[in-house]
Design a protein around this motif. Structure first.
Motif, PDB file in Angstrom:
ATOM      1  N   TYR A 130     -15.453  27.218  49.299  1.00 36.99           N
ATOM      2  CA  TYR A 130     -16.321  26.799  48.196  1.00 36.99           C
ATOM      3  C   TYR A 130     -16.482  25.269  48.173  1.00 36.99           C
ATOM      4  N   ASP A 131     -15.377  24.576  48.405  1.00 34.78           N
ATOM      5  CA  ASP A 131     -15.435  23.103  48.453  1.00 34.78           C
ATOM      6  C   ASP A 131     -16.334  22.632  49.600  1.00 34.78           C
ATOM      7  N   ARG A 132     -16.273  23.346  50.716  1.00 36.76           N
ATOM      8  CA  ARG A 132     -17.134  22.984  51.850  1.00 36.76           C
ATOM      9  C   ARG A 132     -18.605  23.177  51.487  1.00 36.76           C
ATOM     10  N   LEU A 133     -18.885  24.251  50.763  1.00 31.02           N
ATOM     11  CA  LEU A 133     -20.260  24.496  50.332  1.00 31.02           C
ATOM     12  C   LEU A 133     -20.753  23.370  49.434  1.00 31.02           C
ATOM     13  N   ARG A 134     -19.910  22.918  48.522  1.00 28.09           N
ATOM     14  CA  ARG A 134     -20.293  21.830  47.627  1.00 28.09           C
ATOM     15  C   ARG A 134     -20.498  20.528  48.402  1.00 28.09           C
ATOM     16  N   GLU A 135     -19.668  20.311  49.418  1.00 29.20           N
ATOM     17  CA  GLU A 135     -19.785  19.108  50.239  1.00 29.20           C
ATOM     18  C   GLU A 135     -21.100  19.129  51.035  1.00 29.20           C
ATOM     19  N   ILE A 136     -21.459  20.313  51.553  1.00 30.93           N
ATOM     20  CA  ILE A 136     -22.724  20.456  52.282  1.00 30.93           C
ATOM     21  C   ILE A 136     -23.902  20.153  51.360  1.00 30.93           C
ATOM     22  N   ASN A 142     -27.884  13.664  49.466  1.00 31.31           N
ATOM     23  CA  ASN A 142     -27.881  12.279  49.952  1.00 31.31           C
ATOM     24  C   ASN A 142     -28.936  12.070  51.044  1.00 31.31           C
ATOM     25  N   ALA A 143     -29.061  13.071  51.930  1.00 30.88           N
ATOM     26  CA  ALA A 143     -30.036  12.968  53.014  1.00 30.88           C
ATOM     27  C   ALA A 143     -31.462  12.955  52.471  1.00 30.88           C
ATOM     28  N   VAL A 144     -31.715  13.718  51.420  1.00 30.44           N
ATOM     29  CA  VAL A 144     -33.047  13.736  50.810  1.00 30.44           C
ATOM     30  C   VAL A 144     -33.386  12.366  50.234  1.00 30.44           C
ATOM     31  N   ILE A 145     -32.424  11.765  49.559  1.00 34.85           N
ATOM     32  CA  ILE A 145     -32.649  10.425  48.991  1.00 34.85           C
ATOM     33  C   ILE A 145     -32.953   9.423  50.099  1.00 34.85           C
ATOM     34  N   GLU A 146     -32.166   9.484  51.166  1.00 31.43           N
ATOM     35  CA  GLU A 146     -32.373   8.572  52.287  1.00 31.43           C
ATOM     36  C   GLU A 146     -33.739   8.809  52.934  1.00 31.43           C
ATOM     37  N   ALA A 147     -34.102  10.088  53.079  1.00 26.27           N
ATOM     38  CA  ALA A 147     -35.385  10.428  53.702  1.00 26.27           C
ATOM     39  C   ALA A 147     -36.547   9.875  52.893  1.00 26.27           C
ATOM     40  N   ARG A 148     -36.473   9.966  51.557  1.00 23.07           N
ATOM     41  CA  ARG A 148     -37.562   9.445  50.722  1.00 23.07           C
ATOM     42  C   ARG A 148     -37.725   7.934  50.922  1.00 23.07           C
ATOM     43  N   THR A 149     -36.606   7.250  51.059  1.00 26.49           N
ATOM     44  CA  THR A 149     -36.671   5.809  51.293  1.00 26.49           C
ATOM     45  C   THR A 149     -37.293   5.506  52.645  1.00 26.49           C
TER      46      THR A 149
END
Length: 205
Positions: A130-136, A142-149
């Protein structure tokens, strides 16, 4: 009607004699050498001739990519935007992460109240999953935010990206042209060697 006169016979004899003498007087080693050069020349010539149409096609395609660089950059930004949208919080992909989140929590709760030592022993491992799922999911966000930039940066610098794309295509085309002309020069050099060899042939005294 033409008559084969004695004078004509003498003329033929005088004309044929030098040719016959040349054929008989050539050095065998030199004949073999020139013959091999001819075969090599024909092989190289045919190979380069056969490759020219493909070279022309490649150059045409490269030129078209130079001319269509603006459309290429536009499509690149559009594709990246589309993929980013498909990873964002409202996407089907994100929804499946949410669904797995609920499924894992329900499974952990069932294991905890199962009363079975073996099943209860699996709880720590399930919590780690479950923790791994949350980390993913956090990495996705984070990747979406970076992609928008990055998309904004690409939009602001589209002309520079277009120029870099054009320069790369032009450089590759120039290399192909250079290589093709060098090959042609090699063929001409071989042909010149054969022509010189023919001139050097002499009758053995």
């Amino acid at each position: 009607m033409f008559k084969f006169t004695r004078a004509y016979a003498v003329f033929l004899a005088l004309w044929i004699a030098p040719v016959s003498a040349m054929a008989q007087g050539l050095d065998d080693a030199r004949i073999a050498e020139v013959s091999q050069q001819v075969q090599q020349f024909m092989s190289d010539l045919q190979e380069r001739n056969a490759s020219l149409p493909d070279t022309v096609t490649a150059l045409r395609e490269s030129r078209e990519r130079v001319e269509q660089a603006d459309e290429t950059v536009t499509q690149m930004i559009a594709d990246l935007t589309e993929m980013t949208d498909r990873m964002d919080v409202e996407s089907d992909f994100r929804q499946e992460i949410v669904n797995f989140d609920g499924t894992l929590l329900d499974l952990i709760a069932q294991l905890e109240v199962s009363g079975d030592e073996v099943l209860e022993a699996a709880v720590p491992g399930m919590r780690a999953r479950y923790d791994r799922l949350r980390e993913i999911d956090q990495r996705r966000a984070n990747a979406v935010i970076e992609a928008r930039t990055i998309i904004r940066d690409l939009e602001e610098n589209r002309d520079r990206i277009k120029l870099l794309l054009q320069i790369g295509e032009i450089d590759r085309a120039l290399e192909a042209m250079d290589s093709t002309v060098s090959g042609f020069e090699d063929v001409i050099a071989q042909a010149n060697e054969l022509a010189s060899a023919a001139v050097e042939v002499s009758v053995t005294p």
